[in-house]
Motif scaffolding. Structure first.
Motif: not given
Length: 116
Positions: A81-96
């Motif tokens: 899966i290649f994604r650009d779906f604007n879901l924020h999560h610490p798993m991919w580097g977001s703080n939220t």
């Protein structure tokens, strides 16, 4: 390279997946509603006696994983899966994170342990 392209009628941009000329591929039709925020291009690839699926997703405002889960789970071969779906999560580097991103991460982790 061989290119597979998908563009929704109401957009000038689209999704593109490229594979080596030595590979064969075909677009897998999707049944997602045209009015959904989710754009998806799924390509089944045959390369060096291997078969797998590349899924290219774009959802700029996030999406509810429920509709996509049944699509992903319908495959019996590996899916990338290649994604650009604007879901924020610490798993991919977001703080939220959000409930939608938490649901997606939970599903990814569950699916990953099912195929190990």
């Amino acid at each position: 390279m061989t290119f597979f392209y998908s563009r929704r009628q109401n957009r000038s941009e689209g999704l593109l997946t490229g594979i080596p000329k030595t590979a064969a591929g075909r677009i897998i039709p999707t049944l997602f509603s045209e009015d959904t925020n989710l754009e998806i291009l799924a390509t089944e690839i045959y390369f060096n006696n291997c078969k797998f699926i590349i899924v290219n997703l774009y959802a700029p405002q996030g999406f509810d994983i429920k509709q996509a889960k049944s699509f992903f789970e319908s495959f019996s071969i590996p899916v990338i899966i290649f994604r650009d779906f604007n879901l924020h999560h610490p798993m991919w580097g977001s703080n939220t994170s959000t409930s939608l991103s938490n649901s997606f991460v939970d599903w990814l982790q569950f699916r990953n342990t099912q195929h190990v």
